[in-house]
Design a protein around this motif. Structure first.
Motif, PDB file in Angstrom:
ATOM      1  N   SER A 129     -16.382  -7.612   4.504  1.00  0.00           N
ATOM      2  CA  SER A 129     -15.985  -6.762   3.375  1.00  0.00           C
ATOM      3  C   SER A 129     -17.167  -5.921   2.909  1.00  0.00           C
ATOM      4  O   SER A 129     -18.318  -6.180   3.288  1.00  0.00           O
ATOM      5  CB  SER A 129     -15.499  -7.620   2.199  1.00  0.00           C
ATOM      6  OG  SER A 129     -16.596  -8.367   1.663  1.00  0.00           O
ATOM      7  N   GLN A 130     -16.872  -4.943   2.071  1.00  0.00           N
ATOM      8  CA  GLN A 130     -17.942  -4.134   1.486  1.00  0.00           C
ATOM      9  C   GLN A 130     -18.820  -4.995   0.583  1.00  0.00           C
ATOM     10  O   GLN A 130     -20.037  -4.841   0.558  1.00  0.00           O
ATOM     11  CB  GLN A 130     -17.360  -2.961   0.689  1.00  0.00           C
ATOM     12  CG  GLN A 130     -18.439  -2.061   0.119  1.00  0.00           C
ATOM     13  CD  GLN A 130     -17.876  -0.807  -0.531  1.00  0.00           C
ATOM     14  OE1 GLN A 130     -16.693  -0.518  -0.423  1.00  0.00           O
ATOM     15  NE2 GLN A 130     -18.730  -0.072  -1.201  1.00  0.00           N
ATOM     16  N   GLU A 131     -18.218  -5.922  -0.116  1.00  0.00           N
ATOM     17  CA  GLU A 131     -18.984  -6.818  -0.990  1.00  0.00           C
ATOM     18  C   GLU A 131     -19.965  -7.659  -0.173  1.00  0.00           C
ATOM     19  O   GLU A 131     -21.119  -7.837  -0.579  1.00  0.00           O
ATOM     20  CB  GLU A 131     -18.041  -7.729  -1.798  1.00  0.00           C
ATOM     21  CG  GLU A 131     -17.170  -6.994  -2.800  1.00  0.00           C
ATOM     22  CD  GLU A 131     -15.982  -6.250  -2.174  1.00  0.00           C
ATOM     23  OE1 GLU A 131     -15.495  -5.300  -2.802  1.00  0.00           O
ATOM     24  OE2 GLU A 131     -15.551  -6.602  -1.045  1.00  0.00           O
ATOM     25  N   ASP A 134     -22.792  -5.375   0.995  1.00  0.00           N
ATOM     26  CA  ASP A 134     -23.723  -5.073  -0.089  1.00  0.00           C
ATOM     27  C   ASP A 134     -24.578  -6.284  -0.460  1.00  0.00           C
ATOM     28  O   ASP A 134     -25.757  -6.136  -0.797  1.00  0.00           O
ATOM     29  CB  ASP A 134     -22.958  -4.546  -1.300  1.00  0.00           C
ATOM     30  CG  ASP A 134     -22.320  -3.186  -1.038  1.00  0.00           C
ATOM     31  OD1 ASP A 134     -22.661  -2.535  -0.017  1.00  0.00           O
ATOM     32  OD2 ASP A 134     -21.466  -2.773  -1.849  1.00  0.00           O
ATOM     33  N   ALA A 135     -24.001  -7.472  -0.362  1.00  0.00           N
ATOM     34  CA  ALA A 135     -24.766  -8.690  -0.647  1.00  0.00           C
ATOM     35  C   ALA A 135     -25.869  -8.880   0.391  1.00  0.00           C
ATOM     36  O   ALA A 135     -26.997  -9.261   0.051  1.00  0.00           O
ATOM     37  CB  ALA A 135     -23.837  -9.906  -0.677  1.00  0.00           C
TER      38      ALA A 135
END
Length: 160
Positions: A129-131, A134-135
């Motif tokens: 996922s994008q999350e 980004d993490a």
């Protein structure tokens, strides 16, 4: 996002991907060797300065497993990553799963493209996922990878 970390171009090709690209003055066969040989991996795949790589296991075949472990010399910090190779095309392409601590798993593709004796290596990490992407970026991994690739160039110069 497009940025350069220690001479390595870092881009976000999609909402779930991180790509890192760097060119080396070496043929693809030599870059491949440095990327897949445990003795050579221990010399450059260290992230930020000051880390060591006491664990470096590579079973380079489809279905083969890999495992890397890093530590601070004083033992204050340590972490590991592991995965399985899903595609192995010598000197050209390597695809594997990647598991790192509590992060969601990723699929990592490394491509080696040689032109006139110079090889561009591009590593693309696809996350769930994008999350998650980004993490991973928030951990500073691009800085660590950039420094490692800078070291890889130094190692390659001693091999050619």
């Amino acid at each position: 996002m497009t940025t350069t970390k220690f001479g390595t171009l870092v881009t976000l090709p999609s909402d779930t991907e991180i790509a890192m690209s760097r060119s080396f003055d070496a043929p693809a066969s030599l870059v491949w060797k440095a990327f897949t040989n445990p003795e050579l991996l221990r010399r450059w795949l260290l992230g930020p300065d000051g880390w060591e790589m006491p664990i470096c296991e590579v079973d380079l075949r489809v279905g083969g497993k890999w495992r890397y472990g890093w530590a601070q010399p004083d033992g204050s910090q340590a972490f590991e990553m592991y995965g399985e190779y899903t595609e192995v095309t010598p000197h050209t392409r390597l695809v594997n799963t990647e598991h790192f601590e509590d992060n969601p798993p990723a699929i990592t593709t490394v491509e080696f493209v040689e032109v006139d004796g110079r090889t561009t290596m591009t590593t693309t990490m696809r996350l769930v996922s994008q999350e998650a992407r980004d993490a991973v970026l928030a951990t500073g991994m691009a800085d660590g990878a950039g420094r490692s690739y800078e070291r890889l160039g130094e190692v390659l110069s001693t091999l050619s």
